[in-house]
Scaffold this active site. Structure first.
Site, mmCIF file in Angstrom:
data_model
loop_
_atom_site.group_PDB
_atom_site.id
_atom_site.type_symbol
_atom_site.label_atom_id
_atom_site.label_comp_id
_atom_site.label_asym_id
_atom_site.label_seq_id
_atom_site.Cartn_x
_atom_site.Cartn_y
_atom_site.Cartn_z
ATOM 1 N N ARG A 1 37.208 -11.826 8.609
ATOM 2 C CA ARG A 1 35.972 -12.498 8.201
ATOM 3 C C ARG A 1 36.324 -13.945 7.837
ATOM 4 O O ARG A 1 37.336 -14.198 7.173
ATOM 5 C CB ARG A 1 35.350 -11.823 6.974
ATOM 6 C CG ARG A 1 34.606 -10.526 7.274
ATOM 7 C CD ARG A 1 33.325 -10.742 8.084
ATOM 8 N NE ARG A 1 32.595 -9.515 8.372
ATOM 9 C CZ ARG A 1 32.721 -8.788 9.479
ATOM 10 N NH1 ARG A 1 33.554 -9.171 10.430
ATOM 11 N NH2 ARG A 1 32.007 -7.691 9.662
ATOM 12 N N GLU B 1 30.077 -19.599 9.726
ATOM 13 C CA GLU B 1 29.948 -19.016 11.048
ATOM 14 C C GLU B 1 28.477 -18.957 11.434
ATOM 15 O O GLU B 1 27.694 -18.429 10.641
ATOM 16 C CB GLU B 1 30.530 -17.605 11.002
ATOM 17 C CG GLU B 1 30.934 -17.077 12.348
ATOM 18 C CD GLU B 1 31.785 -15.827 12.217
ATOM 19 O OE1 GLU B 1 31.243 -14.754 12.525
ATOM 20 O OE2 GLU B 1 32.950 -15.910 11.799
ATOM 21 N N HIS C 1 33.948 -15.212 17.305
ATOM 22 C CA HIS C 1 33.801 -13.847 16.786
ATOM 23 C C HIS C 1 33.592 -12.842 17.934
ATOM 24 O O HIS C 1 32.564 -12.150 17.988
ATOM 25 C CB HIS C 1 32.637 -13.785 15.789
ATOM 26 C CG HIS C 1 32.748 -12.645 14.811
ATOM 27 N ND1 HIS C 1 32.315 -12.719 13.517
ATOM 28 C CD2 HIS C 1 33.247 -11.387 14.942
ATOM 29 C CE1 HIS C 1 32.533 -11.567 12.896
ATOM 30 N NE2 HIS C 1 33.110 -10.738 13.751
HETATM 31 C C1 DGY Z 1 32.783 -5.828 12.893
HETATM 32 O O1 DGY Z 1 32.585 -4.780 13.506
HETATM 33 O O2 DGY Z 1 32.864 -5.883 11.662
HETATM 34 C C2 DGY Z 1 32.897 -7.055 13.724
HETATM 35 O O3 DGY Z 1 33.459 -8.106 13.028
HETATM 36 C C3 DGY Z 1 31.533 -7.460 14.241
HETATM 37 O O4 DGY Z 1 30.765 -7.928 13.178
#
Ligand code: DGY
Length: 328
Positions: A237, A266, A285
């Protein structure tokens, strides 16, 4: 029972929901505003929730008293107040495992891209400045026998460690809430203190679950304690790192490079100066963005909704305590 799905997901999941006889509600347009999204949520029983831009917090649960279950289309659930959901008796499903390979592949890809300055060199080819052979320009570093530090050695961290060990004979150190016995036995991974992880990693890869106490954990002070040849990788994250501090640490050569699949904020701005550096590779991402992973996520998310509709426990639940409070 109504299921609101805020974006299209792979057919595999939709088919499961249809076959279970559930009423699916798709929005009339893509990319809803918060108010539009909330309106749909107010008029449904369950949500199959795609994306992390909207937060399921106390205000949400108060505004949507009819929502009885939420199945996230993600493994991460940092955008959900799970305590509040549990208080309201709302199970929160998530999608672990099916995206571990794909996400760890991206961490592995970023590590190599940064080590060989692939992004920067690709940019040179694209802009027509390939230039003459230069023995000293844009040299990378090799990963063979180097130390990979994993922050958060769960399923995705394990896969990253395993690939790095097999490909480059990397020495694995890790810091985690608990010891990972499998990684210690199979990969010879060594549990170290957080301080040792920071000081001794040649590549430091973040794979922990994000919680509020992790906010911008990787900041100026930590980057300054890292090795000057270190590569920082974040596929977890964006909130884990302070991006301005990361930029400065790269400019000041406190660390060597950074590979990010998640940014802070983001999406990040196209004019962020970090994008100008030759020592970074940044992706939007895409950790779970493979056909295989996304199909798996669709099946798990649909399975969670169906289980709920049949009065069963969600097979993959981020707040399993909701069931003990129900049973008691
Ligand atoms: C997750 O599955 O947590 C990925 O980062 C997509 O948000």
């Amino acid at each position: 029972m109504k299921v609101f799905i805020n974006k299209r997901i792979p057919e595999a999941g939709i088919k499961m929901l249809e076959e279970a006889g559930l009423e699916i509600i798709f929005p009339e347009k893509e990319n809803l505003s918060y108010e539009e999204w909330l309106n749909y949520c107010k008029n449904t029983d369950t949500i199959l929730s795609i994306g992390t831009e909207f937060t399921y917090d106390k205000n949400f649960f108060e505004a949507c008293p009819d929502v009885k279950a939420i199945a996230l289309y993600s493994v991460g659930f940092d955008h959900v107040d799970t305590k509040e959901a549990t208080l309201k008796n709302i199970p929160i499903g998530n999608t672990p495992d099916v995206l571990s390979r794909a996400t760890s592949d991206v961490a592995f890809l970023l590590m190599q891209s940064v080590a060989r300055r692939a992004s920067y060199n690709f940019g040179k080819v694209k802009e027509g400045s390939w230039g003459a052979f230069d023995p000293l320009h844009a040299l990378g570093q090799e990963l063979y026998g180097k130390t990979l530090g994993i922050f958060g050695l769960g399923r995705i961290g394990y896969e990253m460690a395993e690939k790095s060990k097999k490909a480059f004979g990397m020495n694995i150190i890790y810091h985690n809430r608990h010891h990972n016995e499998e990684a210690e036995k199979e990969l010879g991974a060594t549990y170290v203190s957080f301080e040792d992880l920071i000081r001794n990693s040649d590549v430091l890869s973040v794979h922990a679950n994000f919680t509020p106490e992790h906010k911008e954990l990787f900041n100026k002070s930590l980057f300054e304690q890292m090795k000057s040849n270190a590569i920082f990788i974040n596929t977890a994250r964006g909130g884990f790192h302070n991006q301005k501090d990361l930029y400065q640490a790269l400019v000041d050569q406190k660390i060597w490079g950074a590979g990010l699949d998640v940014t802070n904020p983001e999406p990040m701005a196209a004019d962020d100066p970090i994008l100008q550096l030759s020592s970074v590779c940044i992706l939007p991402h895409i950790g779970s963005a493979t056909v295989e992973a996304r199909n798996g996520m669709a099946r798990l998310a649909a399975g969670n909704i169906i289980a709920f509709s049949e009065n069963k426990k969600m097979p993959n639940c981020a707040n399993p305590e909701v069931y003990s409070s129900r049973l008691s």
